[in-house]
Design a protein around this motif. Structure first.
Motif, PDB file in Angstrom:
ATOM      1  N   TYR A  48     -54.811 -45.017  14.010  1.00 19.50           N
ATOM      2  CA  TYR A  48     -54.086 -44.793  12.758  1.00 19.50           C
ATOM      3  C   TYR A  48     -54.406 -43.399  12.196  1.00 19.50           C
ATOM      4  CZ  TYR A  48     -52.674 -45.075   7.916  1.00 19.50           C
ATOM      5  OH  TYR A  48     -52.096 -44.792   6.701  1.00 19.50           O
ATOM      6  N   GLU A  80     -49.995 -52.112  11.251  1.00 22.61           N
ATOM      7  CA  GLU A  80     -49.516 -50.733  11.033  1.00 22.61           C
ATOM      8  C   GLU A  80     -49.348 -50.395   9.552  1.00 22.61           C
ATOM      9  OE1 GLU A  80     -47.630 -47.314  13.073  1.00 22.61           O
ATOM     10  OE2 GLU A  80     -49.130 -48.795  13.559  1.00 22.61           O
ATOM     11  N   ASP A  81     -48.753 -51.348   8.784  1.00 20.44           N
ATOM     12  CA  ASP A  81     -48.392 -51.040   7.392  1.00 20.44           C
ATOM     13  C   ASP A  81     -49.499 -51.396   6.400  1.00 20.44           C
ATOM     14  OD1 ASP A  81     -48.286 -53.708   7.719  1.00 20.44           O
ATOM     15  OD2 ASP A  81     -46.308 -54.007   6.788  1.00 20.44           O
TER      16      ASP A  81
END
Ligand code: UDP
Length: 483
Positions: A48, A80-81
């Motif tokens: 990330y 991911e979010d």
């Protein structure tokens, strides 16, 4: 045989930062200094963070100038979010423990950097919060150096926790946050309960963060060295307490400016995980000297709508000119249809400039900046110190409450607004910093900036400590952890 190969191979440091903006910033600087001094470096990012760096900077092409440097990545295991803000730090640590740590372990044991590989790791530099690194370093027989990216004065309050518990000082009895702390040696007479990290306000000894700190306290002394981003003259009394806990200590900061003194020419590169809006530099170029207050709460802290309004009115009512970083996601609980009151938007157009992320080091060094309203993160504090800019401290969490007290009471570099952001107080403090006591604060800040710069110049304490660190890594003068 494996150990023979490892001891015959060139020094190779694996650097593993906590995957957050502040730690990644300063560990990249350390990595670059290591490369300049002939060490091989593998820098382990989470995917990330690495993607954020690739999207916002030219870091990968920049580091190609150092053939001895390479990036590696591991997943952090979060969706991911996931917002990865301050509230998510525990999730991040849990998820890394489950997903990233086994991959890291494989990488340095049987994988590409294991003892029988072509490029075995000979030293690990890991964030001080990574307790798992002790066992892994032991397993492969290499020294472990913890890099503490929080302030030593903040870390010292973590290390005093067992004593605070034993003496009955923690958990606090009653609600008086102004009571002085007795069992934090070196901090007697000025450290109040409210100046301890905010997680000390819990009444619950089993609080996960308290348990995390106690775990870190048990692991830190097991490392061969502790690297600190500070300089001797700033924190001498605390560093002498640190020397009693065992490992060699290396105060080598302020690292961002130390790197500049080590680079023969030119500057280094940005390591921002958001896109820097450089238009603020052009705007600053048009402002008078020492006239602008810079406002930023760093990469993790958040504020709610009420706090936003208080700070904003305080800023506007003070009449000062300001540059404000409103990081995406840093204001929580705002309804979508929120309308900025007319008086605020008018005054902001006249005297303010807002960006979503700034080139902060460059901003603080700009002659137009006269002060910094900060959340007192350690990197921000050091960047302000080096630039000679007084601060108003509005600490959020971890070491920041301690840093604010040191800025206000010990170093006399500004005002500690702690635990309030009432608009009248904000306005009053800005007027004090930018008007009534401006000359006094600037003079003091200028003095400490000179001391900071001297410490990273040839012959200065941090300069010598860094040479010693590099020598120790090259000559392997650490004893390794015994299994
Ligand atoms: N920073 C930046 N641009 C901004 C705000 C912050 O580059 O607009 C950088 C700042 O220079 C510092 C880091 O982000 O190096 C923040 O680290 P700090 O330890 O101050 O606080 P944290 O974000 O970890 O709470």
């Amino acid at each position: 045989m494996e150990n023979e190969r490892a001891s015959a191979s060139p020094p190779h440091v694996l650097i593993f930062p906590l995957p957050l903006q502040g730690p990644v910033n300063c560990m990249l600087k350390l990595a670059e200094i290591f490369c300049l001094n002939g060490l091989q470096v593998t820098f382990l990012n989470t995917q990330y963070i690495h993607e954020c760096l690739l999207n916002c900077t030219n870091i990968e092409s920049y580091f190609q100038r150092y053939p001895s440097f390479r990036f590696e990545t591991v997943p952090d295991g979060l969706p991911e979010d996931s917002p990865r803000t301050a509230h998510e730090v525990f999730n991040l640590l849990d998820s890394m423990e489950a997903v990233s740590v086994p991959l890291f372990q494989e990488m340095v044991t049987s994988g590409p950097y294991g003892p029988s590989s072509e490029k075995p790791i000979t030293c690990i530099v890991a964030d001080g919060i990574f307790c798992f690194a002790v066992d892994i370093a032991k397993k492969i027989g290499v020294p472990l150096l913890y890099f503490e990216t929080v302030s030593p004065c903040g870390l010292w309050t973590y290390l005093c926790l067992p004593k605070l518990i034993e003496s009955g000082e923690f958990p606090f009895k009653g609600d008086d946050l102004d009571e002085l702390i007795v069992n934090a040696p070196g901090m007697e007479g000025f450290l109040r309960r409210r100046d301890l990290p905010s997680f000390y306000r819990t009444k619950n000894l089993n609080d996960p963060i308290i348990q995390l700190v106690l775990n870190e306290d048990r692991h830190l002394p097991l490392a061969q060295g502790l690297i600190f981003n500070t300089f001797e003259d700033l924190e001498a009394p605390i560093l002498s307490q640190m020397r009693k806990i065992g490992p060699k200590i290396y105060p080598i900061g302020p690292l961002h400016t130390h790197l500049k003194t080590r680079l023969a020419t030119g500057g280094t590169t940005s390591s921002s995980i958001w896109k820097e809006d450089r238009s603020c530099i052009h705007w600053l170029n048009m402002q008078p000297i020492n006239s602008v207050l810079f406002v930023s709460i760093g990469s993790l802290a958040v504020m709610n709508k009420d706090q936003l309004m208080e700070i904003w009115y305080g800023l506007v009512n003070s009449g000062t000119t300001f540059l404000w970083v409103k990081r995406p996601g840093s204001i929580v609980g705002l309804e979508r249809e929120f309308e900025i009151p007319m008086d605020l938007s008018r005054a902001t157009k006249e005297r303010g400039y807002i960006v979503s992320w700034a080139p902060q080091e460059e901003v603080l060094a700009h002659p137009a900046i006269g002060g910094f309203l900060t959340h007192s993160g350690w990197n921000s504090t050091l960047e302000s110190i080096v630039a000679g800019k007084p601060m108003i401290c509005w600490p959020y969490f971890v070491d920041q409450q301690v840093n604010g007290r040191y800025v206000g009471e010990v170093w006399k570099l500004g005002l500690d607004m702690k635990d309030t952001c009432d608009r009248v107080i904000v306005e009053g403090m800005i007027r004090e910093l930018m008007e009534s006591k401006k000359a006094e604060f600037l003079q003091r800040a200028d003095h400490i900036a000179n001391v900071a710069n001297a410490s990273v110049s040839k012959g200065g304490c941090s300069y010598k400590n860094l040479d010693r660190l590099i020598e120790d890594i090259k000559l392997r003068t650490f004893s390794t952890l015994q299994g």
